[in-house]
Each structure stands twice: as C-alpha cells, then as structure tokens.
Design a protein around this motif. Structure first.
Motif, mmCIF file in Angstrom:
data_model
loop_
_atom_site.group_PDB
_atom_site.id
_atom_site.type_symbol
_atom_site.label_atom_id
_atom_site.label_comp_id
_atom_site.label_asym_id
_atom_site.label_seq_id
_atom_site.Cartn_x
_atom_site.Cartn_y
_atom_site.Cartn_z
ATOM 1 N N VAL A 100 -23.010 70.242 24.143
ATOM 2 C CA VAL A 100 -23.760 70.322 22.895
ATOM 3 C C VAL A 100 -24.907 69.319 22.887
ATOM 4 N N GLY A 101 -26.103 69.796 22.590
ATOM 5 C CA GLY A 101 -27.270 68.931 22.677
ATOM 6 C C GLY A 101 -27.926 68.613 21.360
ATOM 7 N N THR A 112 -17.421 61.956 19.025
ATOM 8 C CA THR A 112 -18.235 61.122 19.911
ATOM 9 C C THR A 112 -18.283 61.677 21.338
ATOM 10 N N ASP A 113 -17.219 62.340 21.800
ATOM 11 C CA ASP A 113 -17.206 62.839 23.172
ATOM 12 C C ASP A 113 -18.305 63.860 23.421
ATOM 13 N N LEU A 114 -18.631 64.680 22.414
ATOM 14 C CA LEU A 114 -19.649 65.707 22.633
ATOM 15 C C LEU A 114 -21.030 65.099 22.846
ATOM 16 N N LEU A 115 -21.208 63.824 22.468
ATOM 17 C CA LEU A 115 -22.501 63.173 22.645
ATOM 18 C C LEU A 115 -22.701 62.644 24.064
ATOM 19 N N THR A 143 -34.088 62.551 25.578
ATOM 20 C CA THR A 143 -32.963 63.309 26.102
ATOM 21 C C THR A 143 -31.661 62.701 25.582
ATOM 22 N N LYS A 144 -30.538 63.400 25.823
ATOM 23 C CA LYS A 144 -29.244 62.850 25.430
ATOM 24 C C LYS A 144 -28.978 61.524 26.139
ATOM 25 N N VAL A 171 -31.512 65.299 18.764
ATOM 26 C CA VAL A 171 -30.738 64.928 19.949
ATOM 27 C C VAL A 171 -29.940 63.673 19.597
ATOM 28 N N GLY A 172 -28.691 63.589 20.068
ATOM 29 C CA GLY A 172 -27.839 62.473 19.670
ATOM 30 C C GLY A 172 -27.223 61.731 20.837
#
Length: 352
Positions: free
Chosen positions: A73-74, A64-67, A258-259, A49-50
C-alpha cells in the motif's frame, strides 16, 4: 540537588506555522473535557505517501507495517494521534467511517462502499489523569475529522494532548502538564510541518540552550529539577510501568517523496525529539513519528527536508508545553510551564 531553572521575565512567543501550512492536509482535534483526554487527526483528502519510525520501547500503534517501503500500500488518507492508551485505538474506526462516508479511501472494487481508508494511528498513555474509564472511541475519531480544516490548529490541552504529562522520571507528584503542539518551516516554497503530542517521561528543553522548560520538579515543586543532570548526579529514577509515557506525532511535507524517503523523513523528525526532550526514546516511552508527503509542491534537496523536519518537530514540542495549562491529577496538581513562570506551581501534594 541540581540547581533550579531560572526563567526569563516573560515567555518567548510560540513558534510560528503549523502542520496545516502543508498543502494538501487538514487537521482537527476532539477534546473530552470530562477527564481530560482526546484525539487529533491529520487528513490527506487526496491521499499522501506515508512512512513511520518507532523509536520508543513501548509503542501502541495501528497499521504501521503497511508503511514499510517493502510493502504494497502506497497511500495514506489520515493519521490518528490519540490518548487513552490502547483503548484509544478505537478512535481510528471512527476516522475510517468518516472518510469512507465521503468516498475517501483505497478502491477495492467498483460497487458502492468498496473502499478502505488507510488510517495509521498511535496512542499515548494518559490514564493517570482523571477517570480512566473515559477514553477516545469511534465517535471521538469522527468528531476530530468533523473539526478538521486547513485553519491554524489549537495547541496545548486539546486533542491527543489533553491529558498529556511530562517529567515523570521521579514520579507523578513532581510531573508537569504536557500537551500537543504544531509548527512549520518553509524554504524556497516547500513546507515541512509537525504535529506532536508530548507525553514524555523526560523534560522538554529549549533546543537552543538545553535549559528545561517543563519537566520533573524539585521536592519543593517550585522549580525544575533537570532530569538528565539529576540522574547523572546520582538521583535514582522512580520505577515506572512501561508504556505510561510516549510522544507521538506527524511530520509532513508538500514535497513529493517515495515511501522510503518518508520513512527517512520520520527518522529525521526524531532528531527534533532528541533536541527538545531529554531523556527521550526510553524503555517507558513508545515514541512514534509518522511522515506524510502530499506532493503538492516542487521537489527539493532531501537533506534540506530532513533538516526542516528536525526543526519543525523540535519547535512543535516546545509549543506543546508552552501552550499547555495546569490540571489536577487525583491529589496531585500538574502545573504548566506558564504556571511555573508565574509562580503558580503550588497546589501539588508533592512532598520531600
């Protein structure tokens, strides 16, 4: 003029541990000694998880936006830290290729090759050290992956820290060599580790005392100026091109998160930057920290993890400059903390 820093007779040992102490992670460097420059990669072969927290005003980043916890995206498969300024983002393609060839990535279909490795990345500016035409590329990213393992990681003038510098508030003639460092903290069987490439505008200080270890030097080049004290005493900083600095890194734990918690953990890591780098998060820095959670140990109190994250990051910053070695940058010699300690800061063209 601010009084010079007094060094002890011998340097303290490097802080123990490293990001490879975190279960489920591997890390490796590629160093191009021609300039020098390079890149470093943290791989989560089983996914992690990021999260990310960007505090500097001049970041160079990828994916970075997907984080963002609100986005889909997890899972993250690797994080790239690289020199070369924005050019260095090319190395992320090599990381993706290396992972994809080994079946590591996000499945997007059932046919062979239908996977997408998720590889966020951040860059630092090191183009003023050596030939700026030499930058990390896709081959460099692949080489860093090929070197990755869970063994203890080299520190100092390697990987993303190969061309890193610190203490540039009053100009490159008075700067010093930065580097990359790693450290970890374990409490009740849970580990938090950090890998930090220190290329800061400001000084790196001992968090326990606030005394600079490496940073802007005085006009005689044989002592540290103490950038914050100098500015507060009225010394004018040099006008610098934005983005020519930046500290980047990864803080990771084997606890399950969790994210949203990963995003908060990355923020807690910035507390460690603030303790070890002064000034930090400036308009000329792109300070960016990623967080990873592999979930391979038990859950623990999140506040404790945040304390551990700040401590691991601060220790890694100190290790980065203590492990560094001096290098030339054009007509300027960039001494290391060890050089100052040994009275070897000479060779710089700096003059008052």
């Amino acid at each position: 003029m601010v009084a010079s820093t007094e060094f002890p007779l011998a340097p303290p040992p490097l802080h123990a541990g490293g990001i490879t102490q975190v279960r489920g992670l591997q890390a490796g460097h590629f160093t191009d000694s021609r300039r020098p420059t390079g890149c470093s990669v943290v791989i989560a072969p089983q996914g992690a998880v990021g999260g990310v927290d960007v505090r500097g005003a001049a970041p160079g980043t990828r994916e970075t936006d997907l984080l963002d916890p609100a986005n889909l995206v997890g899972v993250v498969h690797a994080v790239l830290l690289t020199g070369g300024s924005a050019w260095g983002l090319d190395a992320a393609g090599g990381v993706m290729r290396w992972l994809g060839e080994r079946g590591i990535g996000l499945p997007v279909g059932t046919a062979p090759g239908q996977i997408v490795p998720i590889v966020p990345a951040a860059v630092l500016f090191d183009l003023h050290v050596g030939d700026a035409r030499i930058r990390p590329d896709a081959a460099a990213g692949e080489a860093a992956c090929a070197a990755a393992s869970d063994a203890p990681l080299a520190q100092g003038n390697v990987g993303a820290g190969a061309g890193a510098t610190v203490g540039k508030l009053f100009g490159m003639p008075y700067a010093m060599k930065g580097g990359i460092g790693t450290a970890s903290v374990t409490v009740n069987g849970v580990t938090v580790g950090a890998l930090i490439a220190v290329n800061a505008l400001g000084d790196v200080v001992d968090p326990a005392t606030g005394v600079p270890i490496a940073g802007a030097r005085t006009v005689t080049s044989d002592a540290l100026r103490n950038s914050v004290a100098a500015v507060l005493a009225g010394e004018a900083p040099l006008s610098l091109l934005s983005g020519t600095n930046t500290t980047i890194g990864v803080v990771a734990t084997d606890a399950p998160l969790t994210k949203a918690q990963c995003q908060r953990l990355a923020g807690a890591g910035h507390d460690g930057l603030a303790r070890a780098i002064r000034p930090v998060h400036t308009m000329s820095d792109g300070d960016t920290l990623f967080a990873l959670a592999t979930g391979q140990s038990q859950a623990t109190d999140f506040n404790v993890l945040c304390v551990m994250a700040g401590e691991a990051v601060a220790r890694a910053c100190v290790n980065a400059v203590r492990a560094a070695q001096g290098v030339p940058a054009g007509e300027v010699w960039l001494p290391s903390a060890a050089d100052l300690l040994a009275g070897r800061a000479g060779g710089s063209s700096a003059s008052g």
